[in-house]
Structures are given as C-alpha cells and as structure tokens.
Design a protein around this motif. Structure first.
Motif, PDB file in Angstrom:
ATOM      1  N   SER A  79       0.828  -1.222   0.000  1.00 32.58           N
ATOM      2  CA  SER A  79       0.000   0.000   0.000  1.00 32.58           C
ATOM      3  C   SER A  79       0.856   1.264   0.000  1.00 32.58           C
ATOM      4  O   SER A  79       0.445   2.301   0.503  1.00 32.58           O
ATOM      5  CB  SER A  79      -0.936  -0.019   1.209  1.00 32.58           C
ATOM      6  N   LEU A  85      13.010   5.810   4.928  1.00 40.25           N
ATOM      7  CA  LEU A  85      12.993   5.961   3.462  1.00 40.25           C
ATOM      8  C   LEU A  85      12.896   4.619   2.754  1.00 40.25           C
ATOM      9  O   LEU A  85      13.593   4.370   1.766  1.00 40.25           O
ATOM     10  CB  LEU A  85      14.233   6.736   3.013  1.00 40.25           C
ATOM     11  N   ASN A 117       9.882   1.666   1.372  1.00 42.94           N
ATOM     12  CA  ASN A 117       8.897   1.705   0.277  1.00 42.94           C
ATOM     13  C   ASN A 117       8.003   2.929   0.350  1.00 42.94           C
ATOM     14  O   ASN A 117       7.806   3.626  -0.644  1.00 42.94           O
ATOM     15  CB  ASN A 117       8.048   0.434   0.308  1.00 42.94           C
ATOM     16  N   ILE A 118       7.426   3.205   1.529  1.00 42.47           N
ATOM     17  CA  ILE A 118       6.471   4.313   1.611  1.00 42.47           C
ATOM     18  C   ILE A 118       7.196   5.664   1.595  1.00 42.47           C
ATOM     19  O   ILE A 118       6.835   6.577   0.839  1.00 42.47           O
ATOM     20  CB  ILE A 118       5.575   4.200   2.864  1.00 42.47           C
ATOM     21  N   GLY A 119       8.242   5.795   2.423  1.00 37.77           N
ATOM     22  CA  GLY A 119       8.973   7.065   2.490  1.00 37.77           C
ATOM     23  C   GLY A 119       9.495   7.472   1.123  1.00 37.77           C
ATOM     24  O   GLY A 119       9.399   8.636   0.706  1.00 37.77           O
ATOM     25  N   TYR A 141      15.622  11.113   6.495  1.00 40.69           N
ATOM     26  CA  TYR A 141      16.496  10.536   7.532  1.00 40.69           C
ATOM     27  C   TYR A 141      16.222   9.043   7.620  1.00 40.69           C
ATOM     28  O   TYR A 141      15.089   8.629   7.899  1.00 40.69           O
ATOM     29  CB  TYR A 141      16.217  11.194   8.886  1.00 40.69           C
ATOM     30  N   LEU A 157      20.175   3.218   5.886  1.00 39.57           N
ATOM     31  CA  LEU A 157      20.453   3.248   4.443  1.00 39.57           C
ATOM     32  C   LEU A 157      21.615   4.202   4.179  1.00 39.57           C
ATOM     33  O   LEU A 157      21.840   5.142   4.955  1.00 39.57           O
ATOM     34  CB  LEU A 157      19.219   3.735   3.677  1.00 39.57           C
ATOM     35  N   PRO A 208       9.285   1.280  10.659  1.00 41.83           N
ATOM     36  CA  PRO A 208       8.626   0.162  11.334  1.00 41.83           C
ATOM     37  C   PRO A 208       8.693   0.408  12.841  1.00 41.83           C
ATOM     38  O   PRO A 208       9.520   1.216  13.295  1.00 41.83           O
ATOM     39  CB  PRO A 208       9.495  -1.039  10.943  1.00 41.83           C
ATOM     40  N   HIS A 218      -6.579   4.158  11.372  1.00 44.64           N
ATOM     41  CA  HIS A 218      -5.593   3.229  10.789  1.00 44.64           C
ATOM     42  C   HIS A 218      -6.067   2.723   9.422  1.00 44.64           C
ATOM     43  O   HIS A 218      -6.117   1.511   9.178  1.00 44.64           O
ATOM     44  CB  HIS A 218      -5.328   2.055  11.755  1.00 44.64           C
TER      45      HIS A 218
HETATM   46  N1  LIG Z   1      -1.199   3.332   8.527  1.00 41.69           N
HETATM   47  C1  LIG Z   1      -1.214   2.345   7.660  1.00 41.69           C
HETATM   48  O1  LIG Z   1      -2.259   1.971   7.167  1.00 41.69           O
HETATM   49  C2  LIG Z   1       0.072   1.689   7.252  1.00 41.69           C
HETATM   50  C3  LIG Z   1       0.114   1.018   6.024  1.00 41.69           C
HETATM   51  C4  LIG Z   1       1.295   0.417   5.653  1.00 41.69           C
HETATM   52  C5  LIG Z   1       2.410   0.464   6.480  1.00 41.69           C
HETATM   53  N2  LIG Z   1       2.336   1.100   7.679  1.00 41.69           N
HETATM   54  C6  LIG Z   1       3.534   1.203   8.539  1.00 41.69           C
HETATM   55  O2  LIG Z   1       4.528   1.928   7.822  1.00 41.69           O
HETATM   56  C7  LIG Z   1       5.801   1.343   8.102  1.00 41.69           C
HETATM   57  C8  LIG Z   1       6.769   1.675   6.979  1.00 41.69           C
HETATM   58  O3  LIG Z   1       6.375   1.022   5.785  1.00 41.69           O
HETATM   59  P1  LIG Z   1       7.379   0.818   4.551  1.00 41.69           P
HETATM   60  O4  LIG Z   1       6.659   0.047   3.526  1.00 41.69           O
HETATM   61  O5  LIG Z   1       8.001   2.095   4.139  1.00 41.69           O
HETATM   62  O6  LIG Z   1       8.471  -0.089   5.245  1.00 41.69           O
HETATM   63  P2  LIG Z   1       9.953  -0.371   4.738  1.00 41.69           P
HETATM   64  O7  LIG Z   1      10.438  -1.534   5.537  1.00 41.69           O
HETATM   65  O8  LIG Z   1       9.984  -0.468   3.246  1.00 41.69           O
HETATM   66  O9  LIG Z   1      10.770   0.929   5.167  1.00 41.69           O
HETATM   67  C9  LIG Z   1      10.978   1.307   6.487  1.00 41.69           C
HETATM   68  C10 LIG Z   1      12.257   2.129   6.515  1.00 41.69           C
HETATM   69  O10 LIG Z   1      12.427   2.638   7.842  1.00 41.69           O
HETATM   70  C11 LIG Z   1      13.836   2.667   8.106  1.00 41.69           C
HETATM   71  N3  LIG Z   1      14.106   2.791   9.530  1.00 41.69           N
HETATM   72  C12 LIG Z   1      14.140   1.819  10.483  1.00 41.69           C
HETATM   73  N4  LIG Z   1      14.440   2.361  11.689  1.00 41.69           N
HETATM   74  C13 LIG Z   1      14.581   3.701  11.491  1.00 41.69           C
HETATM   75  C14 LIG Z   1      14.898   4.793  12.341  1.00 41.69           C
HETATM   76  N5  LIG Z   1      15.132   4.617  13.645  1.00 41.69           N
HETATM   77  N6  LIG Z   1      14.938   6.024  11.806  1.00 41.69           N
HETATM   78  C15 LIG Z   1      14.697   6.225  10.482  1.00 41.69           C
HETATM   79  N7  LIG Z   1      14.445   5.213   9.609  1.00 41.69           N
HETATM   80  C16 LIG Z   1      14.370   3.966  10.120  1.00 41.69           C
HETATM   81  C17 LIG Z   1      14.343   1.393   7.479  1.00 41.69           C
HETATM   82  O11 LIG Z   1      15.732   1.463   7.234  1.00 41.69           O
HETATM   83  C18 LIG Z   1      13.518   1.323   6.203  1.00 41.69           C
HETATM   84  O12 LIG Z   1      14.204   1.905   5.105  1.00 41.69           O
HETATM   85  C19 LIG Z   1       5.473  -0.155   8.245  1.00 41.69           C
HETATM   86  O13 LIG Z   1       6.445  -0.830   9.019  1.00 41.69           O
HETATM   87  C20 LIG Z   1       4.123  -0.149   8.904  1.00 41.69           C
HETATM   88  O14 LIG Z   1       4.261  -0.254  10.297  1.00 41.69           O
HETATM   89  C21 LIG Z   1       1.188   1.721   8.079  1.00 41.69           C
END
Ligand SMILES: NC(=O)c1ccc[n+]([C@@H]2O[C@H](COP(=O)([O-])OP(=O)(O)OC[C@H]3O[C@@H](n4cnc5c(N)ncnc54)[C@H](O)[C@@H]3O)[C@@H](O)[C@H]2O)c1
Ligand SMILES: O=C(O)[C@H](O)[C@H](O)COP(=O)(O)O
Length: 388
Positions: free
Chosen positions: A125, A158, A160-162, A179, A183, A208, A293
């Motif tokens: 998503s 940064l 998938n979503i970031g 930030y 990475l 996460p 959520h």
């Molecule tokens: N609200 C919603 O409906 C919804 C939907 C999808 C995902 N999410 C949440 O969003 C989170 C992120 O999703 P994603 O797809 O980008 O995950 P992802 O795993 O692709 O990316 C997460 C990034 O966070 C980084 N990270 C970890 N610890 C960190 C820190 N202390 N400071 C900065 N960066 C840090 C990781 O290196 C990684 O690049 C998911 O883990 C989930 O909990 C929420």
C-alpha cells in the motif's frame, strides 16, 4: 469458537505442506478477496490440493482456536499477535502470511526456529499511504498547491512508503529532507534527525515499530523507533511544523505529544495511535486530523496485500499462481496528473475529513472504544489508489 461464515471443502490432511492434498486455512475475515485467491481452483488446479478456508475476526485468533481448527496455513493482519504464546502447543501451522507491510505483530525469529514459513506484503500500500499523507497536507494547507509556496517535507524512514512519498514531493517541486540511518546517504537520505525536525514544514513518519537492542533483547534495533518522537524530539520542531504519523502509534510518545500540542498548538495528523484500538478523547480533541488506521485502505492496496501472500503461498506449495488482482479490479479513473491540474477535486479523490468525522463520532464517555475503532476499519469503504 469458529465463526458461522466459515466455508468448508475438505478436512483431512498430512504433514508436509507441499504434499498435503487437503489444506486447511485459518484466515482473518478482513483480508480482502480471500475467497477469490484461496480456493481449490486458485491453489490447486494443476495439483490435487483441496482447500478448506475458515474465516474469523483477527482478534479472535488464539491458541484455543488453533487447537480446534489445526490449520496448515494462517493468514493474518496487523491485529493478530503471532508468537510462542500462540503457537507453542500447535504443530499444524506451516505457513503464516500477513497481508500487511508492518511485521511488528509477528515474532519472525520464533517462526524460523519452528521452521514455519513467513511472508508479509512488503510495499503493498505504499502509494495509498503516500497519498493519505499528501491529502492530509493539502487539506490542512491548500496553499502548498501553489508553486510559490514551496514546502520542505521531512520524511523519517525511506523504505517503500517514504521513498514513494518523496517521488510525489519531487513531482510537486518540494524540497525533501530524509532521515534513514539504516540506508546509505543519497539525494533523499540527506539529513540528520535534528536537521530534519528543526527545518521541515511537515514531518511524516514511515518507520517500522522497533525496540532497543540490549542485553535482554538481542533482536532489537540499533535505531529503535518506539518513542522516537518524544519530548526531546518535539521540542526541536518549530510550532508551525505539521506532524503526520501513519506508521505505528508507539513511534510517538502520546503523553509528550499531548503536552506539545497544548504548548505549541501544532497541527498533528494521526492515523495510528499508541494505545490503539482505544483512543482517549483528550488526545482526539487536540488533533487536526484523526483516522482509524486506514491510510493504506484502498482497493488496490488491500488486493495487492492479498496477492502478495497468495503468491508466496503458491511458491511454498510449488504451484504456479493462477489468480491475479487485475482480474478483480474495476476500472480506475483516479489520475494524479488530473488532481495536480485541478486541486479543487481533492475531496472527490479522497475526502479525509469524512474519515476524521466518522472516528470523532465514535467518542463516548471520553474515549473511542476498541470495538468501535475495529468496526470502522472492518466496514471501511475502500477508496481507490490514484495512478501516479
Ligand atoms: N497506517 C497504515 O495503514 C500503514 C500502512 C502500511 C504500512 N504502515 C507502517 O509503515 C511502516 C513503513 O512502511 P514501509 O513500507 O516504508 O516499510 P519499509 O520496511 O519499506 O521501510 C521502512 C524504513 O524505515 C527505516 N528505519 C528503520 N528504523 C529507522 C529509524 N530509527 N529512523 C529512520 N528510519 C528507520 C528502514 O531502514 C527502512 O528503510 C510499516 O512498518 C508499517 O508499520 C502503516
Ligand atoms: O502494515 C500495514 O500494512 C498496515 O498497517 C495495514 O494497513 C494494517 O491494516 P490491517 O490489514 O491490519 O487492517
């Protein structure tokens, strides 16, 4: 007890999943299009697999239900905790699929120690959540549609979503401060946490939920995110910096956030809450936008989640996937290019204030209770993902 709306086809099974003829699946009933993906035709048309699927509410999946059902496969969402407490007395489960991006509800090390295959729906998503963040920003600050009112967007995490959010920001001509200490530095991963918090107009969280690594928790992170946004972080943010959390609730320390909003009047947007599914009205009343959520709740985001765990199960069963979400999606007319040209159409693309109102209407006696929060999510009218 098993939910009444369970469907059954067969019931015997043997030990090894790929050799099993009759597969029992226990699934969260809120996973999208379960019956389109997990049926005899979609899982066994080239083999002799017969599928029985039992669906229940995710919060009702517990050790007693597993003992009763003896599933080979468990399909879950973020509300089911999968750990030793759930599985210690169970020997039937061989595959766990979570139709979510986040995995903080799953003890993956424990699953590995039990030789249970795990799959989640990484990235499913990412556009939906990025679009939720953009909608919140434009709803509260429509002036940022103007090229002249350039915005500096701070993105913490940064992945998938970031990264997807950063692509939209660049497309809008915004500055991005990013930030992600896990990475390498890059065009987008270009700031310290302090710089990002003190120099952004909007800060959006996309990490996460992780805990500190220490002597008693070797599985923790060197950069834990629980309470990453605490009083010390909030004090670095100017009062007019907006904060958006669509990651996980406990990434923000709720008590510090309440004090900060009282002090600064900050605009804060929350899709996730530290004590979810309960929310205190004393927090809700301070928020600029609050939603239950659902940032990732588009038809596309949810179906992609199901597709990804279906594909992973097919791989585990060594059968070719035959079902595809493209067979199930109605025509999508929501184009990002159209919205950029006609910003006043935003409420037609996504009216986030409707979701905000639905949540606030559930507050009774000082709080939104868990059943009402879950009900809003269960009955959510899935919106459409805009095509980028
Ligand atoms: N609200 C919603 O409906 C919804 C939907 C999808 C995902 N999410 C949440 O969003 C989170 C992120 O999703 P994603 O797809 O980008 O995950 P992802 O795993 O692709 O990316 C997460 C990034 O966070 C980084 N990270 C970890 N610890 C960190 C820190 N202390 N400071 C900065 N960066 C840090 C990781 O290196 C990684 O690049 C998911 O883990 C989930 O909990 C929420
Ligand atoms: O991590 C995720 O993918 C999201 O938080 C997801 O939207 C959670 O929603 P659920 O499927 O648990 O309702």
């Amino acid at each position: 007890m098993i939910n009444k709306n369970m469907t059954e086809s067969m019931n015997n099974k043997t030990d090894k999943l790929s050799a099993i003829k009759n597969i029992t699946i226990l699934a969260d009933s809120n996973i999208a299009s379960l019956n389109d993906f997990f049926n005899d035709a979609a899982l066994g048309h080239l083999t002799e697999h017969r599928v029985k699927i039992i669906t229940v509410a995710g919060r009702d999946i517990d050790a007693a239900l597993l003992a009763e059902v003896q599933p080979d496969i468990l399909l879950i969402r973020s509300v089911t905790k999968v750990n030793e407490a759930l599985l210690a007395d169970n020997n039937s489960v061989q595959f766990v699929g979570s139709a979510t991006i986040g995995t903080d509800h799953v003890d993956q090390d424990y699953l590995a120690s039990r030789n249970i295959t795990f799959a989640n729906a990484a990235g499913c998503s990412k556009h939906s959540v990025a679009q939720y963040v953009l909608t919140a920003i434009f709803t509260l600050r429509p002036q940022y549609w103007q090229q002249s009112a350039s915005l500096t967007l701070g993105i913490i995490g940064l992945g998938n979503i970031g990264n997807t959010l950063a692509q939209y920001a660049y497309d809008l001509g915004w500055q991005v401060l990013g930030y992600d200490p896990l990475l390498p530095t890059s065009k987008t991963n270009n700031a310290s946490l302090e710089q990002l918090l003190s120099q952004s107009d909007v800060v959006s969280l996309h990490v996460p939920l992780t805990n500190e690594r220490n002597a008693t928790n070797s599985k923790g992170s060197d950069y834990p995110t629980r309470h990453l946004i605490n009083a010390a972080a909030l004090v670095m943010m100017p009062a007019d910096t907006m904060l958006v959390n669509s990651a996980r609730g406990p990434v923000i320390e709720e008590s510090a956030l309440k004090a900060d909003i009282e002090r600064t009047g900050r605009q804060v947007v929350l899709d996730v809450f530290e004590h979810e599914p309960e929310i205190e009205e004393s927090l809700l009343s301070k928020l600029a936008i609050a939603t239950p959520h659902i940032a990732g709740y588009t038809l596309e985001g949810k179906l992609r989640g199901t597709q990804i765990i279906y594909d992973a199960l097919c791989e585990k069963l060594t059968i070719p996937p035959t079902q595809s979400m493209s067979n199930l999606l109605p025509l999508n007319m929501f184009l990002w290019s159209e919205l950029k040209s006609y910003p006043d159409r935003l409420p037609k693309f996504y009216d986030v204030m409707q979701d905000d109102t639905s949540l606030r209407n559930k507050a009774v006696d000082g709080q939104v209770n868990g059943a009402d929060f879950d009900g809003l999510r269960r009955d959510y009218h899935l919106r459409r993902e805009w095509q980028f």
